[in-house]
Structures are given as structure tokens and as C-alpha cells.
Design a protein around this motif. Sequence first.
Motif, PDB file in Angstrom:
ATOM      1  N   LYS A 264       0.852  -1.184   0.000  1.00  0.00           N
ATOM      2  CA  LYS A 264       0.000   0.000   0.000  1.00  0.00           C
ATOM      3  C   LYS A 264       0.886   1.231   0.000  1.00  0.00           C
ATOM      4  CE  LYS A 264      -3.895   1.924   2.525  1.00  0.00           C
ATOM      5  NZ  LYS A 264      -4.756   1.741   3.713  1.00  0.00           N
ATOM      6  N   GLN A 265       0.686   2.096  -0.970  1.00  0.00           N
ATOM      7  CA  GLN A 265       1.485   3.312  -1.071  1.00  0.00           C
ATOM      8  C   GLN A 265       0.607   4.494  -0.697  1.00  0.00           C
ATOM      9  OE1 GLN A 265       3.258   3.881  -4.885  1.00  0.00           O
ATOM     10  NE2 GLN A 265       4.459   5.614  -4.218  1.00  0.00           N
ATOM     11  N   ILE A 266       1.093   5.332   0.210  1.00  0.00           N
ATOM     12  CA  ILE A 266       0.348   6.497   0.668  1.00  0.00           C
ATOM     13  C   ILE A 266       1.120   7.752   0.279  1.00  0.00           C
ATOM     14  CG2 ILE A 266      -0.532   7.718   2.690  1.00  0.00           C
ATOM     15  CD1 ILE A 266      -0.747   4.965   4.056  1.00  0.00           C
ATOM     16  N   THR A 267       0.411   8.674  -0.332  1.00  0.00           N
ATOM     17  CA  THR A 267       1.011   9.944  -0.717  1.00  0.00           C
ATOM     18  C   THR A 267       0.401  11.036   0.151  1.00  0.00           C
ATOM     19  OG1 THR A 267       1.246   9.176  -2.984  1.00  0.00           O
ATOM     20  CG2 THR A 267       1.387  11.551  -2.624  1.00  0.00           C
TER      21      THR A 267
END
Length: 110
Positions: free
Chosen positions: A3-6
Motif C-alpha cells: 500500500k502506497q500512501i502519498t
Amino acid sequence: MKKQITQLVDDLDGTVLEHGGTTIRFSLEGRSYEIDLSSDNADKFRRAMAPFIAAGRATAGRTTSGVRRPSRNASGELAAIRSWAQSHGFTVGDRGRISAEVRDAYERAH
């Protein structure tokens, strides 16, 4: 699972902008900049720039290719700002420069 969070971060004070924020684009001495700011810092930036903008002259923008872009006000935006300002209690003439205070209020309302 990956999961990539920006996160958008205020470029001035480093705070994470949980509820939006704004990107302000501006130019100085032929160089264009953009900065991500919280609403409070964006207001501070606009207030700091207001006297310089009020004393300056608007120019039509240019791209790096030299192709002229229409100015923001070319589409009748000035008339819309004047009409809005007059209906909201600002003193604005039928011609001439519109103050940064009025422009900022118009931008905030829209």
C-alpha cells in the motif's frame, strides 16, 4: 499486499495537509514557481503579495515555447469580479485596476 500512501505537505512549514491545502503558482523575474501551502499559509502569502500585485501591471502569460496564452482576464473575468464585488459591498469602479483585496475575496468566494 503493498500500500502506497502519498501525503501533501506544506512546503513552508512541513505540516501534512490533511484537508487539502492549495498549490500557488507564481512567477518572479522570469522564473515560474509553485508551492503547496495550508490555507493559513496561502492567506499569509496572498496578504504579503497584495501590495506588490496592486501596484503592478498584469501581463499576458507566455509558455516556454513563446506561444502567447490568453490572459486570465481576457474571458470577461474582470467584469465578473466587478459585478460580484459591487453586489458584495466593495467599492469598485467601472474601469481601472481592481485591488488585490477584492480579487482575493472573489477567489475565496469561488
